[in-house]
Design a protein around this motif. Structure first.
Motif, PDB file in Angstrom:
ATOM      1  N   ILE A  92       9.088 -81.860  15.077  1.00  0.00           N
ATOM      2  CA  ILE A  92       8.606 -83.265  15.090  1.00  0.00           C
ATOM      3  C   ILE A  92       9.229 -84.041  16.148  1.00  0.00           C
ATOM      4  O   ILE A  92       8.771 -84.800  16.922  1.00  0.00           O
ATOM      5  CB  ILE A  92       8.502 -83.783  13.806  1.00  0.00           C
ATOM      6  CG1 ILE A  92       7.627 -83.065  12.777  1.00  0.00           C
ATOM      7  CG2 ILE A  92       7.733 -85.395  13.724  1.00  0.00           C
ATOM      8  CD1 ILE A  92       7.271 -83.516  11.411  1.00  0.00           C
TER       9      ILE A  92
ATOM     10  N   TYR B  28       2.372 -88.544  12.192  1.00  0.00           N
ATOM     11  CA  TYR B  28       2.157 -87.260  12.717  1.00  0.00           C
ATOM     12  C   TYR B  28       1.937 -86.242  11.348  1.00  0.00           C
ATOM     13  O   TYR B  28       0.970 -85.293  11.389  1.00  0.00           O
ATOM     14  CB  TYR B  28       3.593 -86.889  13.344  1.00  0.00           C
ATOM     15  CG  TYR B  28       3.537 -85.233  13.902  1.00  0.00           C
ATOM     16  CD1 TYR B  28       3.650 -85.151  15.127  1.00  0.00           C
ATOM     17  CD2 TYR B  28       3.896 -84.261  12.916  1.00  0.00           C
ATOM     18  CE1 TYR B  28       3.506 -83.919  15.707  1.00  0.00           C
ATOM     19  CE2 TYR B  28       3.972 -83.001  13.492  1.00  0.00           C
ATOM     20  CZ  TYR B  28       3.991 -82.910  14.873  1.00  0.00           C
ATOM     21  OH  TYR B  28       3.739 -81.457  15.276  1.00  0.00           O
TER      22      TYR B  28
ATOM     23  N   LYS C 154      -1.475 -86.705   9.721  1.00  0.00           N
ATOM     24  CA  LYS C 154      -2.788 -86.905  10.719  1.00  0.00           C
ATOM     25  C   LYS C 154      -3.799 -86.038  10.196  1.00  0.00           C
ATOM     26  O   LYS C 154      -5.052 -86.465  10.471  1.00  0.00           O
ATOM     27  CB  LYS C 154      -2.350 -86.356  12.079  1.00  0.00           C
ATOM     28  CG  LYS C 154      -1.860 -84.865  12.347  1.00  0.00           C
ATOM     29  CD  LYS C 154      -1.394 -84.497  13.715  1.00  0.00           C
ATOM     30  CE  LYS C 154      -1.010 -83.213  14.229  1.00  0.00           C
ATOM     31  NZ  LYS C 154       0.072 -82.620  13.224  1.00  0.00           N
TER      32      LYS C 154
END
Ligand code: GLY
Length: 433
Positions: A114, A264, A267
């Protein structure tokens, strides 16, 4: 009053119990009677049972029987095991990520992937390794032991080993990395960097974040940052929310990464709420990422929750309503200071031999210090015993200066903490590595 279940039994859970009990009725499941949690359950007319917090049938039965409405989990392995998933399935209001959301903590390679995507400049050169051959190849590229070995999964803060500190020489580093590889099929070898470590935690409703005061942790067992790694022997926070070696733009960089990471992770569906913990290094060439945790740090939670101006239960409601903002989640401006007290063999041997000790709790409270029990059970009166081989209890103070908070804590401990126990005497010093 709303009934809120807390799972777990550390010092972090003791301070969470205090906060929850101020606005809700506290319900708890714990493996032994943690004296702090018991006290807050009783004060808030709640209920506790002694049992295995990983036993989902037991947790489900307690929730249903007691008609519990909310649930807080902030312990790494309980999150990985999906106890928040269970509470969500039962329709409870929850504080903490699902097991899928907590992957940022239980998979170090996932966290690195990430950050590599969102903030590549924060990445310290590393290699995720899955074979012995690759491990040999990567370690052979180092001239000496200036690398760090990071296990893939959860290790309670004790798994990361740094060359020259926790292991000496490439061979010792290789042997440890090989053990990690054999255990989980994956290990990370990372360059060793010089700098100062710090923690930025943020509360989140899955969309918005509110950054808490930055904390400075003491992971090493002995004074002057010597000895093995631990879950944390002490923690500080400063009245301006920063640390002496940081400025606001450093924190802004960390906050941006945290905000982007929440986006993230969430999502697909909103699965990450509660706290996201970012561990960072301030190095000569900028801020570097160390790790994410999906929960409050322990002892960091003790410092940060004691800074809350807004009641925790109000914040929990904002998290549930997805209305969290800096305007409705405020912190006091003061210095906070925490010291953990441990048994003599803590982090040094695997022995779980009980350690009995005397603690003059009332005398400590009278000196304006707080006590949060962790792996401790009360025998009778001032007589206590350790449970397992983790940290025993934390002493917490605050003050208008760091020196005041520090003196208050150490003065309160003098003659009131059994000499058989250990604690660091240098919390407050800020070392560079
Ligand atoms: N104090 C470090 C941690 O909670 O992971």
């Amino acid at each position: 009053m709303k009934k809120c279940l807390l799972l777990g039994n550390g010092g972090r859970e003791a301070v969470l119990a205090e906060q929850i009990s101020k606005g809700y009725s506290l319900y708890a499941i714990m493996p032994y009677a943690n004296p702090s949690i018991v006290e807050y359950v009783e004060q808030s007319n709640g209920k506790y049972i002694i049992g295995d917090t990983f036993d989902k049938e037991l947790v489900k039965e307690f929730i249903e029987q007691e008609e519990i409405e909310a649930c807080v989990v902030s312990q790494d392995n309980l999150l990985q095991e999906g106890l928040i998933d269970l509470a969500r399935e039962l329709g409870l209001q929850t504080f903490g990520p699902t097991s899928k959301g907590a992957k940022i903590e239980w998979s170090k390679t996932y966290a690195l992937e990430i950050v590599k995507e969102l903030a590549p400049e924060m990445i310290i050169k590393n290699e995720a390794i899955t074979t012995k051959e690759k491990l040999e190849e990567i370690i052979s590229q180092y001239e000496d032991d200036s690398f760090v070995v990071k296990p893939e999964g959860l290790t309670g803060g004790k798994g990361v080993k740094v060359g020259g500190i926790h292991f000496h020489g490439k061979d010792e580093g290789y042997d440890y990395a090989k053990t990690c590889l054999e255990e989980s099929g994956k290990v990370i070898i990372q360059d060793k960097v010089e700098g100062r470590e710090f923690t930025v935690m943020a509360l989140t409703d899955g969309e918005n974040i509110v950054v808490t005061p930055t904390t400075f942790d003491y992971p090493y067992r002995f004074d002057e940052d010597k000895g093995p790694g631990t879950g944390g022997m002490g923690c500080l926070s400063f009245e301006n929310g920063l640390l002496p070696f940081l400025d606001q733009k450093d924190i802004d960089l960390c906050s941006k990464l945290i905000q982007d990471t929440i986006k993230y992770v969430n999502k697909d569906s909103l699965e990450f709420t509660g706290v996201i913990y970012g561990g960072f290094f301030k190095c000569k060439d900028g801020i570097k990422f160390i790790e994410f945790n999906a929960r409050f740090g322990d002892p960091e939670a003790i410092n940060v929750l004691n800074c809350l101006e807004t009641p925790f239960t109000e914040i929990f409601e904002h998290i549930s309503n997805k209305t969290l903002s800096p305007e409705n989640c405020k912190f006091k401006k003061n210095y906070t200071f925490t010291v953990y007290v441990v048994s003599p063999n803590y982090a040094l041997s695997a022995s779980k031999e009980p350690c009995e000790f005397i603690l003059n709790k009332e005398a400590i409270l009278q000196k304006d210090a707080k006590i949060y029990f962790a792996s401790t059970k009360q025998i009778e009166g001032n007589h206590y015993t350790s449970v397992g081989n983790s940290r025993l209890f934390a002493i917490h103070t605050n003050g208008a200066t760091l020196e005041e908070a520090k003196q208050k804590a150490y003065n309160a401990m003098e003659n009131n903490v059994d000499e058989v126990l250990n604690y660091r005497k240098d919390i407050g010093e800020i070392y560079e590595h």
